[in-house]
Structures are given as C-alpha cells and as structure tokens.
Design a protein around this motif. Structure first.
Motif, PDB file in Angstrom:
ATOM      1  N   GLY A 144       7.770  15.399   2.957  1.00 14.33           N
ATOM      2  CA  GLY A 144       8.482  15.760   4.178  1.00 14.33           C
ATOM      3  C   GLY A 144       7.532  16.106   5.315  1.00 14.33           C
ATOM      4  N   LEU A 145       6.497  16.895   5.017  1.00 10.36           N
ATOM      5  CA  LEU A 145       5.505  17.222   6.045  1.00 10.36           C
ATOM      6  C   LEU A 145       4.809  15.972   6.564  1.00 10.36           C
ATOM      7  CD1 LEU A 145       3.834  20.408   4.503  1.00 10.36           C
ATOM      8  CD2 LEU A 145       4.976  20.304   6.725  1.00 10.36           C
ATOM      9  N   ALA A 146       4.424  15.082   5.649  1.00 11.90           N
ATOM     10  CA  ALA A 146       3.747  13.851   6.058  1.00 11.90           C
ATOM     11  C   ALA A 146       4.668  12.971   6.896  1.00 11.90           C
ATOM     12  CB  ALA A 146       3.263  13.096   4.822  1.00 11.90           C
ATOM     13  N   ALA A 147       5.950  12.939   6.530  1.00 15.49           N
ATOM     14  CA  ALA A 147       6.898  12.126   7.303  1.00 15.49           C
ATOM     15  C   ALA A 147       7.084  12.687   8.704  1.00 15.49           C
ATOM     16  CB  ALA A 147       8.240  12.064   6.578  1.00 15.49           C
ATOM     17  N   GLY A 148       7.131  14.017   8.833  1.00 17.92           N
ATOM     18  CA  GLY A 148       7.289  14.615  10.149  1.00 17.92           C
ATOM     19  C   GLY A 148       6.037  14.518  10.994  1.00 17.92           C
ATOM     20  N   TYR A 149       4.880  14.669  10.362  1.00 20.44           N
ATOM     21  CA  TYR A 149       3.601  14.618  11.073  1.00 20.44           C
ATOM     22  C   TYR A 149       3.170  13.188  11.369  1.00 20.44           C
ATOM     23  CZ  TYR A 149      -1.345  15.679  12.002  1.00 20.44           C
ATOM     24  OH  TYR A 149      -2.594  15.782  12.569  1.00 20.44           O
ATOM     25  N   ARG A 150       3.510  12.273  10.448  1.00 23.86           N
ATOM     26  CA  ARG A 150       3.235  10.838  10.580  1.00 23.86           C
ATOM     27  C   ARG A 150       1.742  10.527  10.593  1.00 23.86           C
ATOM     28  NH1 ARG A 150       7.105  11.924  14.286  1.00 23.86           N
ATOM     29  NH2 ARG A 150       5.639  11.733  16.012  1.00 23.86           N
ATOM     30  N   GLN A 151       0.936  11.392   9.964  1.00 25.56           N
ATOM     31  CA  GLN A 151      -0.504  11.144   9.846  1.00 25.56           C
ATOM     32  C   GLN A 151      -0.999  11.761   8.542  1.00 25.56           C
ATOM     33  OE1 GLN A 151      -2.890  12.116  13.379  1.00 25.56           O
ATOM     34  NE2 GLN A 151      -0.998  12.303  14.568  1.00 25.56           N
ATOM     35  N   ASP A 152      -2.111  11.257   8.042  1.00 29.72           N
ATOM     36  CA  ASP A 152      -2.812  11.857   6.902  1.00 29.72           C
ATOM     37  C   ASP A 152      -1.878  12.135   5.721  1.00 29.72           C
ATOM     38  OD1 ASP A 152      -5.094  11.845   8.464  1.00 29.72           O
ATOM     39  OD2 ASP A 152      -4.769  13.895   9.184  1.00 29.72           O
ATOM     40  N   VAL A 153      -1.133  11.116   5.303  1.00 28.96           N
ATOM     41  CA  VAL A 153      -0.164  11.299   4.224  1.00 28.96           C
ATOM     42  C   VAL A 153      -0.853  11.767   2.948  1.00 28.96           C
ATOM     43  CG1 VAL A 153       1.523  10.139   2.757  1.00 28.96           C
ATOM     44  CG2 VAL A 153       1.382   9.574   5.199  1.00 28.96           C
ATOM     45  N   ALA A 154      -1.953  11.132   2.578  1.00 29.97           N
ATOM     46  CA  ALA A 154      -2.642  11.479   1.338  1.00 29.97           C
ATOM     47  C   ALA A 154      -3.173  12.904   1.389  1.00 29.97           C
ATOM     48  CB  ALA A 154      -3.777  10.490   1.076  1.00 29.97           C
ATOM     49  N   ALA A 155      -3.748  13.321   2.520  1.00 29.96           N
ATOM     50  CA  ALA A 155      -4.306  14.667   2.632  1.00 29.96           C
ATOM     51  C   ALA A 155      -3.220  15.729   2.554  1.00 29.96           C
ATOM     52  CB  ALA A 155      -5.081  14.799   3.941  1.00 29.96           C
ATOM     53  N   VAL A 156      -2.092  15.491   3.223  1.00 27.14           N
ATOM     54  CA  VAL A 156      -0.996  16.468   3.213  1.00 27.14           C
ATOM     55  C   VAL A 156      -0.377  16.561   1.824  1.00 27.14           C
ATOM     56  CG1 VAL A 156       1.291  16.984   4.145  1.00 27.14           C
ATOM     57  CG2 VAL A 156      -0.519  16.181   5.667  1.00 27.14           C
ATOM     58  N   LEU A 157      -0.155  15.412   1.180  1.00 29.22           N
ATOM     59  CA  LEU A 157       0.421  15.424  -0.157  1.00 29.22           C
ATOM     60  C   LEU A 157      -0.540  16.070  -1.152  1.00 29.22           C
ATOM     61  CD1 LEU A 157       2.766  14.627  -1.972  1.00 29.22           C
ATOM     62  CD2 LEU A 157       1.716  12.373  -2.247  1.00 29.22           C
ATOM     63  N   GLY A 158      -1.836  15.794  -1.022  1.00 30.19           N
ATOM     64  CA  GLY A 158      -2.816  16.419  -1.901  1.00 30.19           C
ATOM     65  C   GLY A 158      -2.852  17.926  -1.726  1.00 30.19           C
ATOM     66  N   GLY A 159      -2.770  18.409  -0.478  1.00 33.51           N
ATOM     67  CA  GLY A 159      -2.733  19.839  -0.244  1.00 33.51           C
ATOM     68  C   GLY A 159      -1.515  20.493  -0.860  1.00 33.51           C
ATOM     69  N   SER A 160      -0.384  19.792  -0.847  1.00 31.71           N
ATOM     70  CA  SER A 160       0.831  20.325  -1.470  1.00 31.71           C
ATOM     71  C   SER A 160       0.679  20.445  -2.978  1.00 31.71           C
ATOM     72  CB  SER A 160       2.029  19.430  -1.130  1.00 31.71           C
ATOM     73  OG  SER A 160       2.253  19.403   0.262  1.00 31.71           O
ATOM     74  N   LEU A 161       0.073  19.444  -3.602  1.00 31.50           N
ATOM     75  CA  LEU A 161      -0.098  19.469  -5.053  1.00 31.50           C
ATOM     76  C   LEU A 161      -1.064  20.561  -5.498  1.00 31.50           C
ATOM     77  CD1 LEU A 161      -0.167  15.641  -5.842  1.00 31.50           C
ATOM     78  CD2 LEU A 161       1.651  17.269  -6.358  1.00 31.50           C
ATOM     79  N   VAL A 162      -2.016  20.912  -4.637  1.00 28.28           N
ATOM     80  CA  VAL A 162      -2.960  21.974  -4.989  1.00 28.28           C
ATOM     81  C   VAL A 162      -2.238  23.308  -5.185  1.00 28.28           C
ATOM     82  CG1 VAL A 162      -4.890  23.339  -4.075  1.00 28.28           C
ATOM     83  CG2 VAL A 162      -4.959  20.860  -3.949  1.00 28.28           C
ATOM     84  N   GLN A 163      -1.104  23.486  -4.537  1.00 29.64           N
ATOM     85  CA  GLN A 163      -0.360  24.744  -4.665  1.00 29.64           C
ATOM     86  C   GLN A 163       0.348  24.892  -6.012  1.00 29.64           C
ATOM     87  OE1 GLN A 163      -0.113  27.247  -2.135  1.00 29.64           O
ATOM     88  NE2 GLN A 163      -1.811  26.037  -1.323  1.00 29.64           N
ATOM     89  N   VAL A 164       0.512  23.790  -6.726  1.00 33.94           N
ATOM     90  CA  VAL A 164       1.304  23.824  -7.967  1.00 33.94           C
ATOM     91  C   VAL A 164       0.753  24.805  -9.000  1.00 33.94           C
ATOM     92  CG1 VAL A 164       2.069  22.427  -9.937  1.00 33.94           C
ATOM     93  CG2 VAL A 164       2.242  21.515  -7.613  1.00 33.94           C
ATOM     94  N   PRO A 165      -0.567  24.863  -9.279  1.00 33.97           N
ATOM     95  CA  PRO A 165      -1.050  25.828 -10.278  1.00 33.97           C
ATOM     96  C   PRO A 165      -0.710  27.277  -9.942  1.00 33.97           C
ATOM     97  CG  PRO A 165      -2.740  24.185  -9.822  1.00 33.97           C
ATOM     98  CD  PRO A 165      -1.661  23.981  -8.810  1.00 33.97           C
ATOM     99  N   ALA A 166      -0.741  27.649  -8.674  1.00 30.80           N
ATOM    100  CA  ALA A 166      -0.382  29.023  -8.301  1.00 30.80           C
ATOM    101  C   ALA A 166       1.100  29.266  -8.515  1.00 30.80           C
ATOM    102  CB  ALA A 166      -0.768  29.282  -6.844  1.00 30.80           C
ATOM    103  N   VAL A 167       1.926  28.285  -8.167  1.00 34.86           N
ATOM    104  CA  VAL A 167       3.369  28.411  -8.417  1.00 34.86           C
ATOM    105  C   VAL A 167       3.623  28.566  -9.915  1.00 34.86           C
ATOM    106  CG1 VAL A 167       5.612  27.292  -8.163  1.00 34.86           C
ATOM    107  CG2 VAL A 167       3.890  27.055  -6.356  1.00 34.86           C
TER     108      VAL A 167
END
Length: 542
Positions: free
Chosen positions: A427-450
């Motif tokens: 969703g963030l990548a779709a709204g920002y329309r740039q750096d899809v891989a970087a935004v998605l990768g940053g989101s996945l990094v949060q998973v271990p803390a969750v």
C-alpha cells in the motif's frame, strides 16, 4: 435462554417492568466493572489524556516561534494529503497546533477505549454466561447496559480532565474544549457499541461493527479535510471526529458543536436502551447464521482459520487503505517540515538518519509494525477466549492434542502478522509510486519485532491464562514507546524495552541481520516456553 430475574414471567418470556426496578443493581455492577477494569481503564486514560496533555512540550520545541507555527498553517492549507491525516489548522498558537496534531488521533483512541469497555461489560458478559448468573439476583434488565455506559463515561471524563488541566497553560477555554471534544467522541462511540451489543450475538462481531463505524467516520473526516482547508466540507460534518476538529479548540471555540455530541449520544443511548428491553439475555436481533448440517471442518487448523479469517481480512483491508493514504503523503512530508531543524531531528529519531522522505517512510512503516503487534496479540489471545468460553474442551475431547490446537491459532496469528506487513508495504509503495522493493523490504524487517510481541503474549497465555493480560500490557508499552518516545526524546535504555527499537530504520539505512536473528530466535524460545507450559497446566473451567 433465561432473561433477567425481575423481568421474567413463569412462562419464560420477558415481561415489562416499570420504574426503577429496571435499573436495580446498577451500583453493584458499576463497582464490579470498575474493579475488573482497575488496570485497563487507567492505562487507557493515561495514554489518551497524558499523550495529549504532554504534547505542548514536544511541539513547543519543534514549533517554538510564531513564524514556525505560521509556516505550518500555510503548509497545511496547501497540502491536502497531509490535511486528510491531521485535519486543518485554525490558528498559529501552540495550543491550536497541539489540537491540530492530536485531536483526530486521540479521539479515535478514545472511541476504541469506549467500545472495548462497553462490549466487555455487555455482550461479552452474556456470551460467557456470567450475565445470566448475575441476573439471577436483583438486577434490572437495563442495569448491565447502564453500568457499562457509566464506566465509559468515567473513563472519558478522566481523559477530558487530564487534557483540560494539562493544557490549561495554553488557554483554559481551549484546553477544556479539546478535552470535551475527545471525550465526546469517546462517549458517542460508547453508545454506538451499546447498540451493536444488542444487535449481534458475539462480542467479536459487536466490536467489529463498531470499529467499522469508526473507520467510516475516519474516512469521511479524511475526505472532507482533503477537500477543504477550513473544515467546512459536508463530509467532515458527517463525521464525529470532524465535529471534534470543528470545535476549534484554542481558536475561537465553537461551543455549540458540543450539542451535536450530546444529541447524537442521547439518541443512540435511547436506541440501545429500547433494544435492550426487547430481547432476552444471550439473544440478539441479528442471530448467527446456522452452520451446515454436516460439518465441513476436519482439522483443528481449519477451525482456527475459520474463526480468525474474518478478523485478518478486516485488518488487511485497513492496512492496505492506510498504506496507500500514507504513501501518497510522503512527497508532502518535506514541505511540512521545511527548514525546522527540531522537526527534522524528531523525524530522524522516528525513521533513522537518512533523508526526510526515507525517514518519513521508515516512521510510517514502524507505525504499521506497532499496530500489527496489536493484531498479533489479539489473535494469539483468541486461545484464551476459546478456553474461557469452554469451546476448547469439545475440540480437545477429540483426537486433538493441546499443542496441535494451539499451533493452529498461532500459525494464523504469526502468519497473519507477516501478511499485514506485506499489505502495508504494498500500500505504501502504491501510494508513493517509487522504490517498491525498498519500501516492501522495510515493511518485512518489522515482522520479527511484531512476532516477538506476539511471542510474549503466547508465553503469558501458556504459563497462566489469567496473566494473558500481560500480552496486552506489553503491546501497549511498545505502542506507547513508539508513539511518544521520539517526541519526548526518551533515553535509549527505555526505548530498548520495545523490540522495534532494535531494528534498522528502513528504507534509508543498512540491514542489521544479527538484530533480526536475535529477535527471531527469541520468538522461537518464547513460543516454545508457552507451549510447554500449556501442556502442563489445567484448562480453565469457566
């Protein structure tokens, strides 16, 4: 199903009762509710009221001069995307800046607090069978609903009082208006939850319906604020959160807006009381749909998925919409901050030391991670709900072991949390329309803390079911540290209590594989400890 003792005839049907008998026992039920919520309510009140009251200090550092505050007013007037999130600014005083930044969010938190309180002491009591037992004493038909609403009223009054006193230095009238606006939204949604509790057969559905109304109110407010920079759009006025904004705290207060809260709350309360008088305990106006004559679920895992899929899909939809909205605001983040160095420093603490845009994205991703922690705790503690309601025993009476039963729910909880972060990144990548891989990768990094937060809840539940509230307490602590830690510049040792503080701020910073590995390993250990403890303890008997 048995109705309240003072409203049941010998035939088992509800008979009308006049006078104060319908409220008999309200005082006792109120004392019981306050005793049961002696931890939850004060925590909520301090979170909502204290965060708002303490905002003047942090925002005063960021926007300490009239010129800086005037820049904020001008920026918001020209930035519809950020205005849809925070709302319009009606004055350049520090109090008005506090109201602009916090009124919508804190009003939404007050609404969540209120719906949880009311559903907990109405539909949840009926669902577990406790209300039927209490109603065997001298308890009137409308006493449980009255006690629940009074509990919500006390909580919202506490929030309003803390805000009014804490911000009185910026102007007593504005502080009182802001407190009453936040509390007014809370009480309005308390009565919304009261109606939902009469319509539905389960506490989960009552919470879901009320949350859906809250989501609609937020969407209307966001659309209206994006369309007009003075709060005058009709969509803003259709939302109770928009009413709180248009109360215009610290900016020539519109006291008559409080009449809208009073009228809407009164009407909804009357509807709830009318519905409560027309049904028996445990019944609802929207009964659950009967299942098929032949069961279609053959595994404990399938049952866990069936029970939790609706909640997961609802969370995923919310994450997607919010992700697109926040992504669209990214380009305007730098315009809002401008040359304000203190604002840049706070954004850097939230999102790392990279540029403002990357830091803003990292901050939004971290926020999604903390909200996902709420989902995973809710999903893990569904085990506690199944056990308390004695629905676990029939499952475990078959050829299903405790570990397999628990593993089904944990798989949905932990897998669902990872899915939510993927959806948020997309969703963030779709709204920002740039750096899809970087935004998605940053989101996945949060998973271990969750996952680490969910693992704490799993350990608490497995060790001792009545301590499952520790899972909520830890999630609330992490949320509070993430929400106000950067704004108040808390010391690092305090921030490190949250697993989110150990992760790299991405995008914009390098990956920290050791930190991620430690959190994953800790998650495995905590879940293993919880499952081992679950094998050894007795199940609750009610």
């Amino acid at each position: 199903m048995t109705a309240a003792a003072d409203t049941t005839t010998t035939t088992g049907f509800a008979a009308p009762v006049r006078g104060s008998r319908q409220l008999a026992g309200t005082g006792g039920l109120l004392r019981l509710a306050l005793r049961r919520d002696r931890v939850m309510v004060p925590l909520w009140v301090l979170l909502v009221g204290g965060t708002t009251a303490g905002a003047a200090g942090s925002l005063g550092g960021m926007y300490g001069t009239p010129a800086e505050r005037a820049d904020v007013v001008d920026s918001m007037a020209a930035n519809s995307s950020l205005r849809s999130l925070y709302g319009p600014v009606f004055d350049d005083s520090l109090g008005a800046i506090v109201a602009w930044r916090y009124v919508a969010f804190m009003a939404a938190f007050a609404a969540v607090m209120s719906l949880l309180i009311v559903v907990r002491h109405t539909r949840e009591e009926e669902e577990t069978g406790r209300q039927e037992m209490l109603s065997a004493a001298m308890v009137g038909r409308r006493a449980p609903l009255t006690a629940a609403l009074l509990t919500a009223l006390i909580a919202n009054a506490g929030v309003a009082l803390i805000v009014a006193v804490g911000l009185s230095g910026e102007g007593r009238a504005g502080a009182l208006a802001l407190g009453l606006g936040i509390g007014g939204v809370g009480m309005l949604f308390a009565t919304t939850a009261a109606i939902a509790a009469q319509l539905t057969e389960t506490a989960r559905l009552a919470k879901g319906l009320t949350a859906a109304v809250l989501g609609l109110a937020w969407a209307l407010k966001a659309a209206g604020d994006a369309a007009a920079d003075d709060g005058s759009n009709i969509l803003t006025w259709l939302s109770p959160i928009g009413w709180a904004e248009n109360l215009r705290s610290f900016a020539d207060e519109r006291w008559w807006v409080l009449l809208l809260f009073a009228a809407a709350t009164t009407v909804q309360a009357l509807i709830a009381y009318t519905l409560a008088g027309r049904r028996d305990i445990g019944m609802s106006f929207l009964p659950a749909r009967p299942g098929p004559a032949t069961g279609a679920l053959g595994t404990a895992e399938g049952l866990a998925w069936r029970l939790q899929r609706g909640s997961l899909f609802g969370w995923a939809g919310g994450f997607l919409v919010a992700g697109v909205m926040f992504g669209a605001m990214t380009d305007g983040a730098a315009d809002l901050i401008g040359d304000n160095q203190q604002a840049k420093d706070m954004i850097a603490r939230l999102g790392g030391q990279s540029g403002v845009t990357d830091a803003f994205l990292a901050g939004m991703i971290a926020m999604f991670g903390m909200v996902a922690a709420v989902y995973i705790v809710q999903s893990v503690l569904r085990l506690d709900g199944e056990e308390t309601a004695q629905r676990a025993e029939p499952v475990l009476a078959n050829a299903v072991g405790r570990l397999r039963w628990a593993a089904g729910h944990l798989a949905v909880a932990f897998g669902g949390a990872a899915l939510l972060m993927v959806v948020a990144g997309l969703g963030l990548a779709a709204g920002y329309r740039q750096d899809v891989a970087a935004v998605l990768g940053g989101s996945l990094v949060q998973v271990p803390a969750v996952w680490a937060v969910g693992a704490v809840a799993a350990l608490a539940y497995g060790a001792y079911p009545h301590a499952a509230v520790l899972g909520w307490a830890y999630a609330g602590l992490c949320l509070g540290l993430g929400w106000i830690g950067a704004a108040f510049d808390l010391p690092q040792w305090a921030l490190k209590i949250s697993p989110f503080a150990h992760l790299p701020k991405m995008p914009g910073n390098a990956m920290d594989w050791p930190a991620v590995g430690v959190l994953v390993g800790l998650t495995v250990l905590l879940i293993g400890g919880g499952l081992a403890a679950l094998r050894r303890r007795d199940l609750q008997t009610g």
